[in-house]
Design a protein around this motif. Structure first.
Motif, PDB file in Angstrom:
ATOM      1  N   TRP A 114     -43.216  37.791 -47.208  1.00  0.00           N
ATOM      2  CA  TRP A 114     -42.933  37.697 -45.771  1.00  0.00           C
ATOM      3  C   TRP A 114     -41.426  37.783 -45.537  1.00  0.00           C
ATOM      4  O   TRP A 114     -40.668  36.894 -45.935  1.00  0.00           O
ATOM      5  CB  TRP A 114     -43.446  36.381 -45.195  1.00  0.00           C
ATOM      6  CG  TRP A 114     -44.935  36.218 -45.268  1.00  0.00           C
ATOM      7  CD1 TRP A 114     -45.852  37.154 -45.634  1.00  0.00           C
ATOM      8  CD2 TRP A 114     -45.673  35.022 -44.979  1.00  0.00           C
ATOM      9  NE1 TRP A 114     -47.115  36.629 -45.589  1.00  0.00           N
ATOM     10  CE2 TRP A 114     -47.046  35.321 -45.185  1.00  0.00           C
ATOM     11  CE3 TRP A 114     -45.324  33.756 -44.565  1.00  0.00           C
ATOM     12  CZ2 TRP A 114     -48.050  34.386 -44.997  1.00  0.00           C
ATOM     13  CZ3 TRP A 114     -46.319  32.811 -44.373  1.00  0.00           C
ATOM     14  CH2 TRP A 114     -47.668  33.122 -44.579  1.00  0.00           C
ATOM     15  N   ILE A 115     -40.971  38.828 -44.897  1.00  0.00           N
ATOM     16  CA  ILE A 115     -39.565  38.952 -44.503  1.00  0.00           C
ATOM     17  C   ILE A 115     -39.413  38.317 -43.123  1.00  0.00           C
ATOM     18  O   ILE A 115     -40.082  38.726 -42.165  1.00  0.00           O
ATOM     19  CB  ILE A 115     -39.126  40.432 -44.473  1.00  0.00           C
ATOM     20  CG1 ILE A 115     -39.329  41.068 -45.851  1.00  0.00           C
ATOM     21  CG2 ILE A 115     -37.670  40.559 -44.040  1.00  0.00           C
ATOM     22  CD1 ILE A 115     -39.077  42.560 -45.879  1.00  0.00           C
ATOM     23  N   ILE A 116     -38.561  37.308 -43.013  1.00  0.00           N
ATOM     24  CA  ILE A 116     -38.490  36.520 -41.772  1.00  0.00           C
ATOM     25  C   ILE A 116     -37.266  36.856 -40.923  1.00  0.00           C
ATOM     26  O   ILE A 116     -36.998  36.197 -39.928  1.00  0.00           O
ATOM     27  CB  ILE A 116     -38.501  35.012 -42.083  1.00  0.00           C
ATOM     28  CG1 ILE A 116     -37.328  34.617 -42.976  1.00  0.00           C
ATOM     29  CG2 ILE A 116     -39.812  34.625 -42.742  1.00  0.00           C
ATOM     30  CD1 ILE A 116     -37.235  33.118 -43.247  1.00  0.00           C
ATOM     31  N   GLY A 117     -36.505  37.876 -41.329  1.00  0.00           N
ATOM     32  CA  GLY A 117     -35.397  38.313 -40.490  1.00  0.00           C
ATOM     33  C   GLY A 117     -34.065  37.702 -40.886  1.00  0.00           C
ATOM     34  O   GLY A 117     -33.901  37.115 -41.958  1.00  0.00           O
ATOM     35  N   ARG A 118     -33.085  37.826 -39.988  1.00  0.00           N
ATOM     36  CA  ARG A 118     -31.721  37.374 -40.245  1.00  0.00           C
ATOM     37  C   ARG A 118     -31.486  36.002 -39.610  1.00  0.00           C
ATOM     38  O   ARG A 118     -31.881  35.769 -38.469  1.00  0.00           O
ATOM     39  CB  ARG A 118     -30.722  38.392 -39.686  1.00  0.00           C
ATOM     40  CG  ARG A 118     -30.802  39.742 -40.362  1.00  0.00           C
ATOM     41  CD  ARG A 118     -30.179  40.854 -39.539  1.00  0.00           C
ATOM     42  NE  ARG A 118     -28.755  40.659 -39.352  1.00  0.00           N
ATOM     43  CZ  ARG A 118     -27.971  41.512 -38.688  1.00  0.00           C
ATOM     44  NH1 ARG A 118     -28.496  42.597 -38.144  1.00  0.00           N
ATOM     45  NH2 ARG A 118     -26.694  41.265 -38.558  1.00  0.00           N
ATOM     46  N   PRO A 119     -30.861  35.081 -40.319  1.00  0.00           N
ATOM     47  CA  PRO A 119     -30.635  33.729 -39.779  1.00  0.00           C
ATOM     48  C   PRO A 119     -29.455  33.696 -38.815  1.00  0.00           C
ATOM     49  O   PRO A 119     -28.595  34.595 -38.818  1.00  0.00           O
ATOM     50  CB  PRO A 119     -30.333  32.906 -41.030  1.00  0.00           C
ATOM     51  CG  PRO A 119     -29.681  33.887 -41.955  1.00  0.00           C
ATOM     52  CD  PRO A 119     -30.357  35.219 -41.702  1.00  0.00           C
ATOM     53  N   VAL A 120     -29.408  32.638 -38.009  1.00  0.00           N
ATOM     54  CA  VAL A 120     -28.294  32.384 -37.094  1.00  0.00           C
ATOM     55  C   VAL A 120     -27.477  31.228 -37.656  1.00  0.00           C
ATOM     56  O   VAL A 120     -28.021  30.173 -37.974  1.00  0.00           O
ATOM     57  CB  VAL A 120     -28.797  32.055 -35.680  1.00  0.00           C
ATOM     58  CG1 VAL A 120     -27.625  31.765 -34.753  1.00  0.00           C
ATOM     59  CG2 VAL A 120     -29.630  33.208 -35.138  1.00  0.00           C
ATOM     60  N   VAL A 121     -26.179  31.436 -37.805  1.00  0.00           N
ATOM     61  CA  VAL A 121     -25.283  30.438 -38.383  1.00  0.00           C
ATOM     62  C   VAL A 121     -24.425  29.832 -37.274  1.00  0.00           C
ATOM     63  O   VAL A 121     -23.740  30.558 -36.548  1.00  0.00           O
ATOM     64  CB  VAL A 121     -24.379  31.053 -39.470  1.00  0.00           C
ATOM     65  CG1 VAL A 121     -23.461  29.988 -40.066  1.00  0.00           C
ATOM     66  CG2 VAL A 121     -25.219  31.696 -40.565  1.00  0.00           C
ATOM     67  N   TYR A 122     -24.475  28.501 -37.141  1.00  0.00           N
ATOM     68  CA  TYR A 122     -23.604  27.772 -36.223  1.00  0.00           C
ATOM     69  C   TYR A 122     -22.525  27.065 -37.037  1.00  0.00           C
ATOM     70  O   TYR A 122     -22.812  26.434 -38.055  1.00  0.00           O
ATOM     71  CB  TYR A 122     -24.385  26.711 -35.443  1.00  0.00           C
ATOM     72  CG  TYR A 122     -25.110  27.229 -34.231  1.00  0.00           C
ATOM     73  CD1 TYR A 122     -24.508  27.217 -32.975  1.00  0.00           C
ATOM     74  CD2 TYR A 122     -26.397  27.726 -34.334  1.00  0.00           C
ATOM     75  CE1 TYR A 122     -25.166  27.690 -31.858  1.00  0.00           C
ATOM     76  CE2 TYR A 122     -27.068  28.202 -33.226  1.00  0.00           C
ATOM     77  CZ  TYR A 122     -26.449  28.181 -31.993  1.00  0.00           C
ATOM     78  OH  TYR A 122     -27.108  28.648 -30.882  1.00  0.00           O
ATOM     79  N   LEU A 123     -21.290  27.176 -36.579  1.00  0.00           N
ATOM     80  CA  LEU A 123     -20.186  26.440 -37.189  1.00  0.00           C
ATOM     81  C   LEU A 123     -19.442  25.666 -36.108  1.00  0.00           C
ATOM     82  O   LEU A 123     -19.255  26.156 -34.990  1.00  0.00           O
ATOM     83  CB  LEU A 123     -19.205  27.388 -37.882  1.00  0.00           C
ATOM     84  CG  LEU A 123     -19.680  28.097 -39.151  1.00  0.00           C
ATOM     85  CD1 LEU A 123     -18.557  28.956 -39.715  1.00  0.00           C
ATOM     86  CD2 LEU A 123     -20.167  27.115 -40.200  1.00  0.00           C
ATOM     87  N   VAL A 124     -19.017  24.443 -36.452  1.00  0.00           N
ATOM     88  CA  VAL A 124     -18.151  23.643 -35.581  1.00  0.00           C
ATOM     89  C   VAL A 124     -16.869  23.382 -36.357  1.00  0.00           C
ATOM     90  O   VAL A 124     -16.912  22.876 -37.484  1.00  0.00           O
ATOM     91  CB  VAL A 124     -18.813  22.304 -35.195  1.00  0.00           C
ATOM     92  CG1 VAL A 124     -17.942  21.554 -34.191  1.00  0.00           C
ATOM     93  CG2 VAL A 124     -20.209  22.534 -34.626  1.00  0.00           C
ATOM     94  N   ILE A 125     -15.721  23.755 -35.777  1.00  0.00           N
ATOM     95  CA  ILE A 125     -14.441  23.699 -36.491  1.00  0.00           C
ATOM     96  C   ILE A 125     -13.432  22.884 -35.701  1.00  0.00           C
ATOM     97  O   ILE A 125     -13.322  23.013 -34.464  1.00  0.00           O
ATOM     98  CB  ILE A 125     -13.910  25.126 -36.745  1.00  0.00           C
ATOM     99  CG1 ILE A 125     -14.828  25.831 -37.742  1.00  0.00           C
ATOM    100  CG2 ILE A 125     -12.485  25.120 -37.235  1.00  0.00           C
ATOM    101  CD1 ILE A 125     -14.321  27.127 -38.270  1.00  0.00           C
ATOM    102  N   ASP A 126     -12.716  22.020 -36.416  1.00  0.00           N
ATOM    103  CA  ASP A 126     -11.620  21.259 -35.821  1.00  0.00           C
ATOM    104  C   ASP A 126     -10.407  22.175 -35.690  1.00  0.00           C
ATOM    105  O   ASP A 126      -9.942  22.756 -36.680  1.00  0.00           O
ATOM    106  CB  ASP A 126     -11.286  20.062 -36.708  1.00  0.00           C
ATOM    107  CG  ASP A 126     -10.064  19.318 -36.224  1.00  0.00           C
ATOM    108  OD1 ASP A 126     -10.044  18.910 -35.054  1.00  0.00           O
ATOM    109  OD2 ASP A 126      -9.113  19.176 -37.026  1.00  0.00           O
TER     110      ASP A 126
END
Length: 711
Positions: free
Chosen positions: A302-314
């Motif tokens: 099962w190919i589930i696609g591309r993930p979404v990456v969230y980053l929080v930076i100081d």
């Protein structure tokens, strides 16, 4: 040792509980307040002395904050009105730190608020004390009606004039629904317009239009004769109901226009770094779709696609202080999960993915003073809940101004570039061009494995990445601070602290985790086709009650990264765990579970069609047997035999049919070569009754009597 704004310290001897209100940039002076003293005011203490007393255990850090409980302010419009009214009075002056903590300066600010909002000196001081003692958030100003009687009942006024008695003889009028309607019409017609009339002018125009009892002409000009004074609302009443009915934002948008409002109040001016004084001054959050395709943990095909990456930076140190990786597109849910990760113990978080790190390599567990984000995820009701709960200043970048969040967006490229050579299924620039390879077919990593890679890369970035373009200040150069995120963070904590804000991790997650309505059924607490149970449900017999009286709804929150546990909002976050036979969902993300359920739904749909085809074929085969049988029976059945005769001979015919079938079985046995016929024991068929039938009581006693006589 580090002190944080909003932390609680309890005196070992007096048992007084003190809240840290403010710490200067040099980490020298702090202001505190006793959270339980009704007459307490902020006072000044040396940070060094506080730390010494903590080391000597004279002061003890308290983790549980009695005022940071989950209040459902959105359930009561009255509570919201009271909170917003109080916040309008003190919302601006509380930011005048540290001047607001000094007696003389505070008195000046209170007098200004009195004149502007027509409130008394004790009222403003009460609002300030409540705000400081209860956690420095707008929700701290919510009224304590939940402790009073008559909850939910509207208090109706009598004919007697409400409010403080007037010094003059005139009694005035009460503001009823009709008067409120006149106020609304007048405000929207004369004040909430781009003409920018004064509120007093709008009041006079209202009186002229709605409170004239007669007209007369003077020099050809029509003039009005006003009603008696005791029949006209005062300017104080008009101003009060204006502040009650309309928020500052509504008023500003109506009077200035949407574009000017967005320009003057939503814009972020200047560079990000110059607006920060230390760690926590400003965080930036953003999301991007990773350039890699992933597969499911349930099935490698099962190919589930591309993930979404969230980053929080100081912004000050460039430290990655929070992250989240999921399959949903940029959304409020993903952003809230990233913010929840900001206050999470990163050592515990990394260990969940099989990565052991020392606490010192990722020491970020606090909320910032300001959060800069995209407009999409951080507009509307959800962000209002965030602001009310934690007084977090949220700034949204203007449209087409991604450069305002350049720091966090730059780090996406840095982090992805490091892991690119090791990622099967990585999407190159020629993707979708004619003749280019379909990188989706190269997918080999699961969401969990990709998250492990990004965690390792974030740790490497925080501890080792050299920021060659970072402009160090003079004191940084003097202290020989290497421009890596971790060293800049640690240096800022020692020399520029005061902006990081402490809230208990559980409290933050209760507000930020996605919320939903689960159903209590006799099978368990059902959420998204998964079933849970908890200690409270067992003790209070929820499931037997649901079977007898029907199901009901409960409010829950959940972590979409791991659906093994959900939390009851109405029970202070009590955890509910998956039932044993639901363990296939354990330690799985909500996206993976949804993908599995959708796949099973698709399989069921396909199976339904195939089963329908089989059933139709079965009907055809039945017809092939039944129709000839009916035709043959109709042709050979006698019409002269009555119904009674047919039914009377059933037992005899049944006996004959059974004997016939027995003969056919014996013949089949005779035809088998090299086999001896089995001995057949004769049945006693002297009676017409079938001998395998259960004997009656009389028959049973007769047999018993016969056995005894034989003995």
């Amino acid at each position: 040792m580090m002190l944080l704004v909003n932390e609680l310290l309890q005196d070992k001897d007096t048992k007084d509980t003190l809240r840290i209100l403010w710490i200067d940039d040099g980490n020298v002076i702090a202001y505190l307040i006793d959270i339980h003293d009704d007459k307490s005011l902020p006072f000044k203490r040396s940070v060094a002395e506080l730390i010494d007393e903590i080391i000597q255990e004279q002061l003890i850090k308290i983790k549980e904050d009695p005022f940071l409980f989950l209040r459902k302010a959105e359930e009561s419009e009255k509570n919201i009105e009271m909170r917003d009214k109080a916040w309008a009075v003190v919302g601006n002056i509380v930011n005048e730190e540290p001047a607001i903590y000094e007696k003389n300066k505070r008195a000046e600010h209170i007098r200004n608020a009195m004149n502007e909002y027509n409130v008394s000196y004790p009222t403003v001081r009460k609002y300030l004390r409540k705000y400081w003692q209860r956690g420095k958030t707008p929700n701290a100003l919510l009224p304590d009606y939940h402790k009073s009687g008559g909850k939910g009942k509207e208090k109706k006024a009598s004919s007697k004039k409400r409010g403080r008695p007037r010094k003059q003889d005139t009694s005035g009028i009460n503001i009823d629904d009709q008067t409120k309607k006149i106020f609304r019409v007048a405000l929207e017609k004369y004040y909430l317009t781009t003409k920018k009339n004064k509120l007093t002018d709008a009041y006079k125009m209202m009186v002229r239009e709605f409170y004239a009892k007669d007209y007369y002409y003077e020099n050809g000009v029509s003039k009005v004769i006003l009603e008696d004074e005791d029949k006209i609302p005062t300017i104080v009443q008009f101003r009060y109901w204006y502040s009650k009915e309309y928020t500052v934002q509504e008023s500003m948008v109506a009077r200035q226009g949407r574009k000017k409002y967005e320009k003057d109040f939503r814009a972020v001016l200047g560079s990000s770094t110059t607006e920060t004084t230390g760690p926590g001054s400003r965080y930036q959050i953003d999301a991007t779709v990773a350039d890699v395709y992933l597969i499911s943990r349930y099935n490698s095909d099962w190919i589930i696609g591309r993930p979404v990456v969230y980053l929080v930076i100081d912004v000050f140190s460039r430290m990655v202080v929070g992250m989240y990786i999921g399959l949903e597109g940029p959304s409020w849910t993903g952003a809230m999960m990233a913010l929840a990760n900001v206050v999470t113990d990163k050592q515990v978080f990394s260990r969940e993915f099989g990565i052991d790190i020392p606490k010192s390599s990722w020491p970020c567990e606090n909320l910032p003073d300001v959060l800069l984000a995209d407009r999409g995820e951080f507009e509307g009701f959800h962000v209002e809940r965030l602001i009310s709960a934690f007084n977090l200043h949220v700034e949204n970048a203007a449209p087409y101004r991604a450069d305002w969040k350049g720091i966090v967006e730059k780090q996406f490229d840095t982090i992805q570039r490091k892991v690119k050579p090791f990622l099967p299924g990585y999407v190159e620039k020629d993707f979708r061009e004619r003749g280019a390879r379909d990188y989706r077919l190269d997918a080999k990593l699961t969401l969990e494995q990709f998250t492990q890679l990004i965690i390792k890369q974030v740790i490497y970035y925080n501890t080792k990445h050299y920021l060659k373009d970072y402009l160090r200040e003079e004191d940084m150069i003097r202290d020989e601070v290497k421009p890596t995120p971790l060293e800049l963070w640690n240096w800022g904590i020692q020399n520029r602290s005061g902006k990081l804000r402490y809230f208990p991790e559980k409290t933050v997650k209760m507000h930020l985790l996605p919320q939903s309505q689960a159903t209590v059924t006799f099978k368990g607490i059902k959420l998204k086709n998964m079933l849970y149970s908890c200690e409270q449900a067992i003790k209070e017999s929820w499931f037997p009650t649901a079977r007898q009286k029907g199901s009901w709804k409960v409010s829950v929150c959940y972590d979409p990264r791991d659906m093994s546990t959900i939390y009851l909002l109405d029970s202070d976050g009590e955890p509910c765990h998956l039932l044993d036979y639901q363990k296939r969902y354990a330690n799985r993300t909500l996206d993976e579970i949804n993908y599995l359920l959708e796949h099973e739904k698709k399989m069921h749909k396909q199976a339904e069609h195939g089963q329908l085809q089989k059933e139709i074929d079965f009907f055809s085969e039945v017809d092939e047997i039944v129709k000839p049988a009916v035709k043959h029976a109709n042709e050979h059945q006698s019409k002269d035999i009555s119904k009674a005769e047919k039914t009377r001979s059933i037992k005899g015919h049944r006996k004959a049919e059974r004997e016939k079938r027995q003969e056919e079985i014996l013949k089949l046995g005779d035809e088998q070569p090299n086999k001896k016929n089995a001995e057949v024991l004769p049945f006693d068929q002297s009676d017409d009754e079938e001998k395998y039938a259960r004997p009656s009581i009389k028959e049973f006693l007769r047999r018993r009597k016969g056995q005894k006589e034989d003995e």
